[in-house]
Scaffold this motif. Sequence first.
Motif: not given
Length: 524
Positions: A183-184, A191-192, A210-213
């Motif tokens: 889940f990217v 930082d969604v 990937g690419a989360w807050r």
Amino acid sequence: MEQQHPPPLITMEAMLEQMVSLGMGAEMVNPAMDLMYDFLGTFLPSPPVSATASLSADSSPPGGGSEDHLSALPDQILRNVVSRLPAKDAARTAILSSRWRPLWRSAPLVLVDAQLLQSAGAEDSPLRADFGSVTAAVSRVLEVHRGPFRFVHLTRSSMGAHRAELALWLDLLAVKGVEEFVFVNRPWPLDVPLPATIFSLASVKRLYLGAWRFPNTSALPRGSAFPHLLDLGLGCVAMEDRDYDFILAKSPILETLVVYASQKHVNLRIISRSLRCVQLCMCIVHGVSLVDAPSLERLFLWDARVPTPRAIDKKICTRVKFGHAPNLCFVGYLVPGVHVLEVGNTIIKVETRASPSTIVPSVKVLALLVHFEVRNEAKMIPSFLKCFPNIQTLHIKSAKSDQPAGKLNQKFWQEHSGIECVQSHIREMVFHEYRGEHSELSFLKFILENAQVLRDMVIVFVRGSLSSGDNAAAKLMKDLSSVKKASENCRLVIMESSISMGGTSWSCQVASNFDVADPFYYCY
């Protein structure tokens, strides 16, 4: 002379944020984001199905005949067949006959959103894809199929613009079940907030984000957990120290943890009865502490840096503390002068003597990254080696320093001839990225003169060295021929690296594969 240190790690997300803040247009930001997602993709597992695989549906025997033998198979076997197809092809089987119509809805499905893209070339250029159509297609599949999902790979949707769909997807997967979930978030911001309902995926066994807050774990319900999670990969995820503690505490059978290009500094305390492999890659790491890790076998620090170029001068460095980890076998890359080792309650220094309280006896494979041209770093090598008395395979990667700060001569190494692992246990040594520096040669001679059970010394020259025409291999063999070897049966092997200078072929998947005997062999 002033001590030199490697430059700080400049994260890709920091560079992108700076570009956006400076008002740079999409023509400059998009290629940089393409690069970041390509970089992030190197740590993700590949989907188990391909939309470009060759298929043959002609089962006619020689001489003719068109009987449908496939449809005569039991439903269980046909579902297994359908579950091995891309989602679009699995759905198309419904038009074959009334017998096939319900099968795809009940077969464990593989859903890869990149395979749902309609525009030509969109799969290879995700930032120019139609995010809306991809998101809608994913929603339709998740709503129509009744589950479970064998593998879901979602990397092509802009979650910041589709938060309602994001919440729906997690709710549907929680109810219908998913075993492996990639889940990217794309494309911006990085930082969604990841919904806390991620913890409702009770069936998930392998999870890659990937690419989360990360959710605020201190506010989660008491029962939040990943009861079946085996592998967790966190790429470019913003997390606090307490979040790592929470994950380990709430994942009772977790075996593998990979933290890749974290958006925040990492300070990891490992308390886990099940964890077998930990990787911290391309991160700014304050410290990693093996507090209670009875099952841990592998600890990998690849390009784990200190926060600032002068961090060591300020007593701020990456501290690696070895506590209770009785099965730890693989450790690397440790960087003398950058990583400070602590065994039990003892900080390892140049003058530290080996004792039962300062050693890690379980380690059999050790990898060091060394700036041989920086004296204050290279002189820590003997102290590091003394901490691991039972090493059987030693990997040394030589790193070039832009500002050399003194070198160690042969006399220094002669004064450290009594290191136990060198004398009695090292059977193989691989020296990566050899450039022919005098300090490198002195170390090789030290090993040959003292390693009594050494069977193989593999010397990997930097790429291009052996084809430059200066007979580098012959010169090295001549220099080493005068050494009185402690092991008469030692074999010298000289080869050239397949990667460019300063590069690496490090693979998170290989390093986490317990069937691979020594992942460090894949680094040249």
